[in-house]
Structure formats: structure tokens, C-alpha cells
Motif scaffolding. Structure first.
Motif, short mmCIF file in Angstrom:
data_model
loop_
_atom_site.label_atom_id
_atom_site.label_comp_id
_atom_site.label_asym_id
_atom_site.label_seq_id
_atom_site.Cartn_x
_atom_site.Cartn_y
_atom_site.Cartn_z
N CYS A 5 10.12 1.47 -6.49
CA CYS A 5 9.53 2.26 -5.42
C CYS A 5 10.56 2.49 -4.31
O CYS A 5 11.47 1.68 -4.12
N PRO A 6 10.43 3.58 -3.56
CA PRO A 6 11.44 3.91 -2.54
C PRO A 6 11.61 2.86 -1.45
O PRO A 6 12.65 2.81 -0.81
N ASN A 7 10.59 2.04 -1.19
CA ASN A 7 10.70 1.06 -0.12
C ASN A 7 11.23 -0.30 -0.59
O ASN A 7 11.13 -1.30 0.12
N GLY A 8 11.81 -0.32 -1.79
CA GLY A 8 12.46 -1.53 -2.26
C GLY A 8 11.59 -2.48 -3.05
O GLY A 8 12.06 -3.53 -3.52
N LEU A 9 10.32 -2.15 -3.24
CA LEU A 9 9.45 -2.96 -4.08
C LEU A 9 9.47 -2.44 -5.51
O LEU A 9 9.62 -1.24 -5.75
N GLY A 10 9.29 -3.34 -6.46
CA GLY A 10 9.14 -2.97 -7.85
C GLY A 10 7.68 -3.07 -8.24
O GLY A 10 6.97 -3.99 -7.82
N ALA A 14 0.83 -1.20 0.00
CA ALA A 14 0.00 0.00 0.00
C ALA A 14 0.86 1.26 0.00
O ALA A 14 0.56 2.23 -0.71
N ALA A 15 1.94 1.25 0.78
CA ALA A 15 2.82 2.42 0.81
C ALA A 15 3.47 2.66 -0.55
O ALA A 15 3.58 3.80 -1.01
N ALA A 16 3.89 1.58 -1.21
CA ALA A 16 4.49 1.72 -2.53
C ALA A 16 3.48 2.20 -3.56
O ALA A 16 3.77 3.05 -4.41
N ARG A 17 2.26 1.68 -3.47
CA ARG A 17 1.21 2.10 -4.40
C ARG A 17 0.89 3.58 -4.20
O ARG A 17 0.67 4.33 -5.16
N ARG A 18 0.85 4.02 -2.95
CA ARG A 18 0.58 5.43 -2.67
C ARG A 18 1.68 6.33 -3.25
O ARG A 18 1.39 7.40 -3.79
N TRP A 19 2.91 5.90 -3.14
CA TRP A 19 4.01 6.66 -3.75
C TRP A 19 3.77 6.79 -5.25
O TRP A 19 3.90 7.88 -5.82
N PHE A 20 3.39 5.69 -5.89
CA PHE A 20 3.15 5.73 -7.34
C PHE A 20 1.98 6.64 -7.69
O PHE A 20 2.05 7.41 -8.65
N ARG A 26 14.42 -6.69 -10.30
CA ARG A 26 15.30 -7.34 -9.34
C ARG A 26 16.74 -6.87 -9.52
O ARG A 26 17.44 -6.59 -8.55
N VAL A 27 17.17 -6.76 -10.77
CA VAL A 27 18.52 -6.27 -11.05
C VAL A 27 18.68 -4.85 -10.50
O VAL A 27 19.77 -4.46 -10.03
N ALA A 28 17.62 -4.06 -10.55
CA ALA A 28 17.65 -2.68 -10.05
C ALA A 28 17.64 -2.61 -8.52
O ALA A 28 17.71 -1.51 -7.96
N GLY A 29 17.53 -3.76 -7.85
CA GLY A 29 17.62 -3.79 -6.40
C GLY A 29 16.34 -4.09 -5.66
O GLY A 29 16.33 -4.09 -4.43
N ALA A 44 -1.79 12.35 -20.25
CA ALA A 44 -1.01 13.44 -19.66
C ALA A 44 -0.39 13.00 -18.34
O ALA A 44 0.77 13.32 -18.04
N GLY A 45 -1.15 12.24 -17.55
CA GLY A 45 -0.61 11.74 -16.29
C GLY A 45 0.53 10.78 -16.51
O GLY A 45 1.53 10.81 -15.78
N MET A 46 0.42 9.94 -17.52
CA MET A 46 1.50 9.01 -17.82
C MET A 46 2.76 9.76 -18.22
O MET A 46 3.87 9.42 -17.80
N ARG A 47 2.60 10.80 -19.01
CA ARG A 47 3.77 11.56 -19.46
C ARG A 47 4.46 12.24 -18.27
O ARG A 47 5.69 12.30 -18.21
N ARG A 48 3.68 12.73 -17.33
CA ARG A 48 4.28 13.38 -16.17
C ARG A 48 5.04 12.40 -15.29
O ARG A 48 5.92 12.80 -14.53
N ARG A 49 4.70 11.13 -15.40
CA ARG A 49 5.38 10.12 -14.57
C ARG A 49 6.70 9.64 -15.18
O ARG A 49 7.42 8.87 -14.54
N LEU A 50 6.98 10.04 -16.41
CA LEU A 50 8.25 9.63 -17.00
C LEU A 50 9.40 10.10 -16.11
O LEU A 50 9.45 11.25 -15.67
N GLY A 51 10.31 9.22 -15.85
CA GLY A 51 11.42 9.53 -14.95
C GLY A 51 11.39 8.55 -13.80
O GLY A 51 12.13 7.56 -13.80
N PRO A 52 10.47 8.77 -12.82
CA PRO A 52 10.35 7.74 -11.79
C PRO A 52 9.74 6.44 -12.32
O PRO A 52 9.93 5.38 -11.74
N CYS A 53 9.03 6.53 -13.44
CA CYS A 53 8.41 5.36 -14.05
C CYS A 53 8.94 5.18 -15.47
O CYS A 53 9.21 6.15 -16.17
N ASP A 54 9.08 3.92 -15.87
CA ASP A 54 9.50 3.59 -17.23
C ASP A 54 8.34 2.94 -17.97
O ASP A 54 7.74 1.98 -17.47
#
Length: 255
Positions: A181-186, A10-16, A215-218, A152-162
Motif C-alpha cells: 500500500c502507498p502508506n508503507g503497510l502491506g 483504514a487509509a490503506a484498506r480504502r486504497w485497496f 517486508r522485503v518490499a519495504g 472480474a474485480g480480482m482480475r482488474r486488481r492485477l498489478g497493484p495486487c499480487d
């Protein structure tokens, strides 16, 4: 399955959810408002922080004059959802949050090519998003203004999201998204394959490869969501994802 898994997802989803937006915090409630796209739910909503009661949520919703939308998850107090139901909100979307430590296809997956989306490929992604929205399985009935808000929302997410194009022999077959995500989940999100290319295991191949890259990204775990009333949830279970929680979107039309 533990409550800790549910809270972590839930915390990771909220970050997204707030990526690409400028959230405002008021009395423990996160408020996201995008006046340019008032009918796009993922751009106009509130989320109650842990321990926050219904009164603060209902007060935060007063700023919305058309749709009032609340995203509820494992961090939302049960009384908040009960109060929303009493106030005439409807539970529009029930999602199963699913988490995996290891992801693998039960059968050999077809070879696909992944192309990370940047400015040069944005029009190709936009065409697939349009097709996704017109089909309406994930986004509801087609509305040009809502479609523009989603893109438009998808475009704004470019950077933290691929965002990734699924291609084969130079032909675009579908798309998906990943995020660390910042808490280590993908996170794996926005999964869509054109109807004429379904049934070949293409999305399974994408999920397996996306999970490997995360996983490779940590990341030590990968999660996604599944609509409770749709069949992809069974595919995700076969790939190794287990249900850890449900999330709901509560909606009320006021304008």
C-alpha cells in the motif's frame, strides 16, 4: 494500539478497495459503481471521508437502484453509522482489522510453493475462487453473477495486487493476495484453503511467507482482516497480529 494505527490501516484498506475501479468523489464521499455487476458489493459501494456527515453519504447512495452499500471504518464519522442504522441499513459484516510488525508461526510450518498468478494461471485461480464462493463462508450464498463480479474485480486488481497459488507437489491447495500500500503497510487478503487440505498449517505458512516478502518490499507493518464471528482471528493472533479497529459493511436493499 493507537488511534493512529487504526487510521493508517483504514487509509490503506480504502486504497485497496478502489483498485480496479474508477471511483468518483462527490462532497467528500468516494463512490464506486460497476453497472456490469450490480449485485457484487465490493464493486458497488460508498465511503465517507473524514469529517463527512450522513447527509452527503445518503445523497451519494441515491445513484444506486438495487443495493446501497457503505463501507465504514476508523475514518468514518460515528454519526454516519448511526444515521444508517436509523435509515434501515443493516450491519452485514463486522471485520476486525489486525496489524503486525513481526509475523512468525509458533510451530514449524509446512513447506509450500507459491506461484504468482498471471494470465497462464488465471483459470486455476478462478477454479479456487469458485470453490471459495460455493462454500460461502466469506462471500455469502452462491450466486453465479456475484461470483463473476468477484473474479472480474480480482482480475482488474492485477498489478497493484499480487495473487498467489499455494501449491504442493503440483497440486493447487488454496490462494491468497498481497499488496504494497502507498502508506508503507502491506496487505494480506483473500485467504482460502480447500477444505480437504485444512488443519495442516498451510495458511499459516502462506501468511508468514507473504509477510516476509512484504517486508522485503519495504513495508514496515502488515495487516489483514478477520471476520469477528469466525475462528481464523485466533490463528492471526497467534501469528503476531493485534486488533486495531473494526470495520463494517452497511447494506440496504432498495430495488
Amino acid at each position: 494500539m493507537t488511534g493512529a494505527d487504526a487510521r493508517r490501516v483504514a487509509a490503506a484498506r480504502r486504497w485497496f478497495r478502489v483498485q480496479g475501479h474508477v471511483p468518483v468523489e462527490r462532497d467528500g464521499v468516494t463512490i464506486v459503481a460497476t453497472p456490469a455487476h450490480p449485485n457484487t458489493w465490493d464493486a458497488n459501494f460508498v465511503m465517507a471521508g473524514p469529517g463527512v456527515g450522513a447527509a452527503a453519504v445518503l445523497a451519494a447512495l441515491e445513484r444506486f437502484d438495487r443495493w446501497r452499500v457503505v463501507q465504514a471504518d476508523a475514518l468514518t464519522e460515528p454519526g454516519v453509522e448511526a444515521a444508517l442504522a436509523l435509515a434501515g441499513f443493516r450491519a452485514e459484516t463486522l471485520l476486525i482489522e489486525m496489524l503486525a510488525e513481526q509475523v512468525a508461526a509458533p510451530l514449524p510450518a509446512p513447506a509450500i510453493e507459491l506461484e504468482r498468478v498471471g494470465d497462464a494461471a488465471w483459470a486455476r485461480l478462478a477454479a479456487l475462487v469458485e470453490a471459495d464462493h460455493r462454500e460461502g463462508k466469506r462471500t455469502g450464498d452462491y450466486d453465479a453473477a456475484v461470483a463473476a463480479g468477484l473474479l472480474a474485480g480480482m482480475r482488474r486488481r492485477l498489478g497493484p495486487c499480487d495473487y498467489w497459488l499455494l501449491t504442493e507437489g503440483g497440486v493447487d491447495l488454496g490462494y491468497g493476495m498481497t499488496a504494497v500500500c502507498p502508506n508503507g503497510l502491506g496487505l494480506i487478503e483473500n485467504l482460502f484453503t480447500l477444505p480437504e487440505h485444512r488443519g495442516r498449517g498451510l495458511m499459516s505458512a502462506f501468511i508468514v511467507e507473504a509477510a516476509r516478502r512484504l517486508r522485503v518490499a519495504g513495508c514496515d507493518g502488515v495487516f489483514l482482516d478477520a471476520h469477528a464471528d469466525d475462528t481464523p482471528k485466533l490463528l492471526y493472533a497467534r501469528l503476531g497480529f493485534r486488533p486495531v479497529a473494526v470495520a463494517r459493511t452497511w447494506v440496504k436493499r432498495v430495488g
